[in-house]
Scaffold this motif. Sequence first.
Motif, PDB file in Angstrom:
ATOM      1  N   GLY A 113      41.184  35.333  45.338  1.00 21.04           N
ATOM      2  CA  GLY A 113      41.165  36.753  45.007  1.00 21.04           C
ATOM      3  C   GLY A 113      39.950  37.168  44.199  1.00 21.04           C
ATOM      4  O   GLY A 113      38.964  36.441  44.097  1.00 21.04           O
TER       5      GLY A 113
ATOM      6  N   GLU B 136      45.246  43.661  39.926  1.00 24.68           N
ATOM      7  CA  GLU B 136      44.465  42.498  40.348  1.00 24.68           C
ATOM      8  C   GLU B 136      43.875  41.783  39.133  1.00 24.68           C
ATOM      9  O   GLU B 136      43.880  40.563  39.030  1.00 24.68           O
ATOM     10  CB  GLU B 136      43.359  42.896  41.323  1.00 24.68           C
TER      11      GLU B 136
ATOM     12  N   THR C 239      48.151  38.674  45.337  1.00 21.82           N
ATOM     13  CA  THR C 239      47.382  39.557  44.465  1.00 21.82           C
ATOM     14  C   THR C 239      47.511  41.015  44.898  1.00 21.82           C
ATOM     15  O   THR C 239      47.144  41.347  46.022  1.00 21.82           O
ATOM     16  CB  THR C 239      45.871  39.207  44.555  1.00 21.82           C
TER      17      THR C 239
ATOM     18  N   PHE D 124      46.439  39.838  37.480  1.00 25.47           N
ATOM     19  CA  PHE D 124      46.781  38.640  38.271  1.00 25.47           C
ATOM     20  C   PHE D 124      45.752  37.541  38.099  1.00 25.47           C
ATOM     21  O   PHE D 124      46.085  36.376  37.898  1.00 25.47           O
ATOM     22  CB  PHE D 124      46.880  39.008  39.760  1.00 25.47           C
TER      23      PHE D 124
END
Lengths: 327, 337
Positions: A121, A307, A300, A310
């Motif tokens: 991510g 985000e 995510t 996360f």
Amino acid sequence: MTIITYIEAINQAMREEMARDQKVFVLGEDVGLKGGVFKATQGLYEEFGEARVMDTPLAESAIAGVAIGAAAYGLRPIAEMQFADFIMPAVNQIVSEAAKMRYRSNGDWNCPLVIRAPYGGGVHGGLYHSQCVEAMFCNIPGLKVVTPSTPYDAKGLLISAIRDEDPVLFFEHKRCYRFIKGEVPDIEYTVPIGKADVKREGEDITVITYGLTLHFALQAADKLEKDGYSAHILDLRTLYPLDKESIVQAARKTGKVLIVHEDNKEGGVGGEVAGIIAEECLYELDAPVKRLCGPDVPATPYNGVMEKFFMLNPDKVYKAMAELAAF
Amino acid sequence: MGDSRTSQVENKHKKLGLSDEQVLSMYQDMLLVRKIDERTWILNRAGKIPFVLSCQGQEAAQIGAAYALDKNKDYLCPYYRDAGVVIVFGMTAKDLMLSSFARAEDPNSGGRQMPGHFGGKKYRILSGSSPVTTQVPHAVGLALAGRLEGKDLVTFVSFGEGSSNQGDFHEGANFAGVHKLPVIFFCENNKYAISVPYSKQVACNSIADRALGYGFPGISVDGSDVLEVYKVTKEAADRARRGEGATLIEARCFRYMPHSSDDDDRTYRPEGEVAEEKKQDPIHQFNHYLKEVGVLNEEKEKEILEWVTKEIDEATEYAENAPSPAPEDTLKHIYAE
């Protein structure tokens, strides 16, 4: 030595291996004329032609399955999954077929295949363009799982993967593609699969990690140095089979271990690393093994605030390292 | 007497370019796999082997198709009933029995896989697994590799009609269609996917209809007629070798036995169905044809049966007494050593 990006290293590995060995070819979605959605295969189509840089129909199980057939024949396919998140339709081919070909045929057939998959991510990719899916492949004897974190390792490990006689899942962290630059030798070299690498020598705590979070740990270690603690950092590089010897050695070195990965904690690779340490050197530890990982949520979120929540970052890693150092 | 009878019957095999010796050998192979199959059921019921997957009823489809291929250059990705296919590519009664007894010498897997999971590099048979239809993309990959290497090989992949619902069938067929690859997709439609009949598996009239979506021909053939199957498969192989791409063939067959030795088909098949279908037994049909054209007579038939029986007796005895793998062999062949 030349300084290149992580994705350039991957591109170079494929180009050099294709030039060296006619049996190496690339297949996947958009890998041809377009050069890949991330440009990992840029220029290969022009250099090696359509037959060896093959745009496939949009069907992941066929990409893996066709590559398995070609590998069994004796070619060296490099199959691209456009995003690791989209590998799921190919799991049956990877797990039931590629990974078991040698075993089930009593060593008669094998499958020298590389499946490259961009993962991870921090790229505003939402649930389905951000996942770390490596853990689910780290329980499959017959398969090798590799995750480089530097351009040097990316190139050297990808060359080794292409030359390997068994199937290799090659996870490339998307955030590293252009964010991470590093020195790469101008002469041919390889990096062995199955060997972890000490990326920083230290005395007070050990951090065991891989992929993007290695870079967070390196940054955090510089900060921790100012607090008077030195961190020893081990980059796993190969997630399956794990380099047990290097893990135990790194744990023994400081007696305090922090395992860091972006993938969620429960069932992640970190649990296996902790298990190895518990089995081999529990009584040499000075603190409980700690894990800093992504939260146990499905994936995510797309929203930037979520985000950020996360994802790990150098600050979060520093905090965990400092806590352990002070234990 | 023979002369007056043969003159009335059309000699189909000569028209197809098959010699008398070739058709006799096809007949012998059909009988061999039927009798091996029958023997394995007896061995299973006697508690000597744990599992059987049967080819009975599908021998004509399998042997007709395999004879149309070139065993010196083509590749097979067979499915679990294809004893008739693999025997044509060189596997022997002994090989099949070693597999049934799961012995160390089993060339398919060294006793690691259940019977019917064929494979053997020396026979050009790619090792297969149990999740159905995964072999379809493999056949496409072998064909692609052959093309990249400049070979004129054809790959043959078979599967049941139920399997033709799997994504891998679609993905593989589409890939082969797009890239015009030399693959023969061979569906042995035996009307049942374990217990589920054709009508609950597929809504089109014939599996061959599916080829339309992939841009290559789809042909449905009577799977009990070995020469008809040979003919359409030979045409498909010739097309493939000419660079004209893939063909889908549906061989309409019937499964005489339950799905496996662990299945009881009386729970789902209408009474009398199997007996009715056995009237079209492919081996009896071919026997009848061969006698009508004067290739087979009572004496030759007896000779073949004796050879087959001896072959199976010897294979059974050999395999039964052959050693198992060593327990520690369980740990071998995970990665290259």
